[in-house]
Every structure is written in structure tokens, then in C-alpha cells.
Design an enzyme around this catalytic site. Structure first.
Site, PDB file in Angstrom:
ATOM      1  N   ASP A  99       0.700  -1.331   0.011  1.00 46.61           N
ATOM      2  CA  ASP A  99       0.059  -0.109  -0.046  1.00 46.61           C
ATOM      3  C   ASP A  99       0.818   1.296   0.007  1.00 46.61           C
ATOM      4  O   ASP A  99       1.882   1.329   0.622  1.00 46.61           O
ATOM      5  CB  ASP A  99      -1.011   0.022   1.389  1.00 46.61           C
ATOM      6  CG  ASP A  99      -2.119   0.914   0.956  1.00 46.61           C
ATOM      7  OD1 ASP A  99      -3.167   0.690   0.734  1.00 46.61           O
ATOM      8  OD2 ASP A  99      -1.883   2.122   1.180  1.00 46.61           O
ATOM      9  N   ILE A 100       0.450   2.260  -0.742  1.00 46.37           N
ATOM     10  CA  ILE A 100       1.195   3.614  -1.010  1.00 46.37           C
ATOM     11  C   ILE A 100       1.281   4.101   0.122  1.00 46.37           C
ATOM     12  O   ILE A 100       2.173   5.225   0.528  1.00 46.37           O
ATOM     13  CB  ILE A 100       0.949   4.214  -1.897  1.00 46.37           C
ATOM     14  CG1 ILE A 100       1.937   5.155  -2.770  1.00 46.37           C
ATOM     15  CG2 ILE A 100      -0.589   5.076  -2.086  1.00 46.37           C
ATOM     16  CD1 ILE A 100       1.561   5.807  -4.006  1.00 46.37           C
ATOM     17  N   ASN A 156     -12.849  -3.314   2.154  1.00 44.08           N
ATOM     18  CA  ASN A 156     -14.004  -2.434   2.233  1.00 44.08           C
ATOM     19  C   ASN A 156     -14.836  -2.373   1.199  1.00 44.08           C
ATOM     20  O   ASN A 156     -14.416  -2.493  -0.141  1.00 44.08           O
ATOM     21  CB  ASN A 156     -13.251  -1.036   2.225  1.00 44.08           C
ATOM     22  CG  ASN A 156     -12.406  -0.664   3.467  1.00 44.08           C
ATOM     23  OD1 ASN A 156     -12.916  -1.242   4.464  1.00 44.08           O
ATOM     24  ND2 ASN A 156     -11.288  -0.092   3.343  1.00 44.08           N
ATOM     25  N   GLU A 158     -12.323   3.067  -1.634  1.00 41.62           N
ATOM     26  CA  GLU A 158     -12.052   4.408  -2.413  1.00 41.62           C
ATOM     27  C   GLU A 158     -11.636   4.181  -3.796  1.00 41.62           C
ATOM     28  O   GLU A 158     -11.536   4.692  -4.677  1.00 41.62           O
ATOM     29  CB  GLU A 158     -10.787   5.069  -1.672  1.00 41.62           C
ATOM     30  CG  GLU A 158     -11.446   5.793  -0.492  1.00 41.62           C
ATOM     31  CD  GLU A 158     -10.327   6.626   0.231  1.00 41.62           C
ATOM     32  OE1 GLU A 158     -10.578   7.987   0.817  1.00 41.62           O
ATOM     33  OE2 GLU A 158      -9.256   6.299   0.102  1.00 41.62           O
ATOM     34  N   VAL A 159     -10.989   2.633  -4.116  1.00 37.49           N
ATOM     35  CA  VAL A 159     -10.700   2.090  -5.274  1.00 37.49           C
ATOM     36  C   VAL A 159     -11.551   1.209  -5.862  1.00 37.49           C
ATOM     37  O   VAL A 159     -11.902   0.129  -5.065  1.00 37.49           O
ATOM     38  CB  VAL A 159      -9.269   1.769  -5.196  1.00 37.49           C
ATOM     39  CG1 VAL A 159      -8.676   1.220  -6.621  1.00 37.49           C
ATOM     40  CG2 VAL A 159      -8.320   2.570  -4.632  1.00 37.49           C
ATOM     41  N   HIS A 204      -9.913  -5.326  -3.440  1.00 41.70           N
ATOM     42  CA  HIS A 204      -8.794  -5.445  -3.077  1.00 41.70           C
ATOM     43  C   HIS A 204      -8.791  -5.930  -1.568  1.00 41.70           C
ATOM     44  O   HIS A 204      -9.787  -5.534  -0.909  1.00 41.70           O
ATOM     45  CB  HIS A 204      -7.865  -4.126  -2.956  1.00 41.70           C
ATOM     46  CG  HIS A 204      -8.514  -2.904  -2.658  1.00 41.70           C
ATOM     47  ND1 HIS A 204      -9.566  -2.219  -3.418  1.00 41.70           N
ATOM     48  CD2 HIS A 204      -8.546  -2.027  -1.673  1.00 41.70           C
ATOM     49  CE1 HIS A 204      -9.985  -1.198  -2.865  1.00 41.70           C
ATOM     50  NE2 HIS A 204      -9.231  -1.119  -1.536  1.00 41.70           N
ATOM     51  N   HIS A 228      -6.724  -5.905   2.173  1.00 39.74           N
ATOM     52  CA  HIS A 228      -5.833  -5.058   2.749  1.00 39.74           C
ATOM     53  C   HIS A 228      -5.386  -6.314   3.761  1.00 39.74           C
ATOM     54  O   HIS A 228      -6.000  -7.037   4.559  1.00 39.74           O
ATOM     55  CB  HIS A 228      -6.150  -4.150   3.551  1.00 39.74           C
ATOM     56  CG  HIS A 228      -6.754  -2.903   3.003  1.00 39.74           C
ATOM     57  ND1 HIS A 228      -6.224  -1.731   2.626  1.00 39.74           N
ATOM     58  CD2 HIS A 228      -8.093  -2.716   2.342  1.00 39.74           C
ATOM     59  CE1 HIS A 228      -6.946  -0.936   2.012  1.00 39.74           C
ATOM     60  NE2 HIS A 228      -8.131  -1.555   1.817  1.00 39.74           N
TER      61      HIS A 228
HETATM   62  P1  5GP Z   1      -9.818   1.480   0.128  1.00 34.54           P
HETATM   63  O1  5GP Z   1     -10.096   2.530   1.073  1.00 34.54           O
HETATM   64  O2  5GP Z   1     -10.533   1.488  -1.113  1.00 34.54           O
HETATM   65  O3  5GP Z   1     -10.296   0.028   0.761  1.00 34.54           O
HETATM   66  O4  5GP Z   1      -8.227   1.213   0.030  1.00 34.54           O
HETATM   67  C1  5GP Z   1      -7.511   1.733  -0.927  1.00 34.54           C
HETATM   68  C2  5GP Z   1      -6.006   1.911  -0.640  1.00 34.54           C
HETATM   69  O5  5GP Z   1      -5.525   1.719  -1.710  1.00 34.54           O
HETATM   70  C3  5GP Z   1      -5.468   2.829   0.396  1.00 34.54           C
HETATM   71  O6  5GP Z   1      -4.976   2.210   1.410  1.00 34.54           O
HETATM   72  C4  5GP Z   1      -4.532   3.544  -0.435  1.00 34.54           C
HETATM   73  O7  5GP Z   1      -3.608   4.003   0.385  1.00 34.54           O
HETATM   74  C5  5GP Z   1      -4.023   2.613  -1.632  1.00 34.54           C
HETATM   75  N1  5GP Z   1      -3.699   3.262  -2.764  1.00 34.54           N
HETATM   76  C6  5GP Z   1      -4.529   4.402  -3.458  1.00 34.54           C
HETATM   77  N2  5GP Z   1      -3.660   4.560  -4.431  1.00 34.54           N
HETATM   78  C7  5GP Z   1      -2.506   3.696  -4.459  1.00 34.54           C
HETATM   79  C8  5GP Z   1      -1.501   3.820  -5.468  1.00 34.54           C
HETATM   80  O8  5GP Z   1      -1.379   4.209  -6.784  1.00 34.54           O
HETATM   81  N3  5GP Z   1      -0.507   2.621  -5.247  1.00 34.54           N
HETATM   82  C9  5GP Z   1      -0.674   1.883  -4.095  1.00 34.54           C
HETATM   83  N4  5GP Z   1       0.351   0.852  -3.947  1.00 34.54           N
HETATM   84  N5  5GP Z   1      -1.734   2.047  -3.314  1.00 34.54           N
HETATM   85  C10 5GP Z   1      -2.506   2.893  -3.469  1.00 34.54           C
END
Ligand code: 5GP
Length: 126
Positions: free
Chosen positions: A39-40, A97, A105-106, A110, A112
Site C-alpha cells: 500500500d502506498i 472495504n 476508495e478504489v 482489494h 488489505h
Molecule cells: P480502500 O479505502 O479502497 O479500501 O483502500 C484503497 C487503498 O489503496 C488505500 O489504502 C490507499 O493507500 C491505496 N492506494 C491508493 N492509490 C494507490 C496507488 O497508486 N498505489 C498503491 N500502492 N496504493 C494505493
């Protein structure tokens, strides 16, 4: 901003770009069905994301539409990554999520993987 998980898959989402190699990532695992990368913006000592290679918006989409082979491959990949990181004995947490209340958010499924430290209680209370 949380996404609407009922929308069709968007090939422009950031994880689709990572899968296509258009955006760099710190990859830790890849097989026919899954890809894993760091994760970034890590929220724990270890914070790794595992995604299916198929075009699935969320856990809901994936669990409803993915083939048995895709589901088995993805689940096994999550376990494989956790084992490779030495997380089984100390323990770890998985999180997926979904949608607005889940704060997804994405819009590409995914999971985690959090670990490398005690992670505290399961969820923030109201
Ligand atoms: P969500 O809130 O959708 O469950 O988690 C999205 C995750 O993707 C977040 O923890 C965020 O830090 C990670 N993320 C978003 N953009 C990028 C990216 O460009 N590269 C990587 N490695 N992680 C990302």
C-alpha cells in the site's frame, strides 16, 4: 471519496493501471489470478494489498460473478502472501472495504493485509 460499488467496472481505476503496468507498484506476489503490492500509504508496519486480476469492482461483484477458479486462486493468493511475510504465527488482519459505509476508495476489489504489530480492536466504535 468512497465509491458506488454497484457501478460497472471502470478500466481507468488506479489498480487497473497498476495491473497493466502503467503505474509503478512495489509488487510482492503475482500468479494467474492475483497480484499483490505494498500500500502506498501504509496504516501498519505491514500493509499489503491483494487484488484479483479480473475486472471486479468489489467483494460483492467478485463473490457473485467470479469463477470458482478465480475465487479459489484469489483466496489462496491472500494466504500465500501472508505466509510469505511471516504473519501466521504473530497474526494479522484482513480487510475488504465495500461501498460507501465500508469507505471503499478504489473500485477494483482489494483485500488489505495488515500485520507486523498488534492491531488493536476490530473497528472504531461510534
Ligand atoms: P480502500 O479505502 O479502497 O479500501 O483502500 C484503497 C487503498 O489503496 C488505500 O489504502 C490507499 O493507500 C491505496 N492506494 C491508493 N492509490 C494507490 C496507488 O497508486 N498505489 C498503491 N500502492 N496504493 C494505493
Amino acid at each position: 471519496m468512497p465509491i458506488d460499488p454497484t457501478l460497472p467496472y471502470d478500466d481507468a481505476n488506479i489498480f487497473a493501471k497498476i495491473l497493466r503496468g502503467e503505474i509503478p507498484s512495489n509488487a510482492v506476489y503475482e500468479d494467474d489470478h492475483a497480484f499483490a503490492f505494498e500500500d502506498i500509504n501504509p496504516q501498519a508496519e505491514i500493509h499489503t494489498l491483494v487484488i484479483p486480476k479480473g475486472r471486479y469492482v468489489s467483494w460483492d461483484d467478485f463473490s457473485a460473478k467470479a469463477s470458482d477458479a478465480e475465487i479459489a486462486g484469489f483466496i489462496r493468493a491472500v494466504g500465500e502472501v501472508a505466509r510469505a511475510k511471516g504473519l501466521v504465527e504473530p497474526g494479522y488482519r484482513l480487510m475488504a472495504n465495500i461501498g460507501v459505509h465500508g469507505h471503499q476508495e478504489v473500485p477494483h476489489l482489494h483485500v488489505h493485509i495488515f500485520g507486523g504489530q498488534p492491531l488493536g480492536p476490530m473497528i472504531c466504535r461510534k
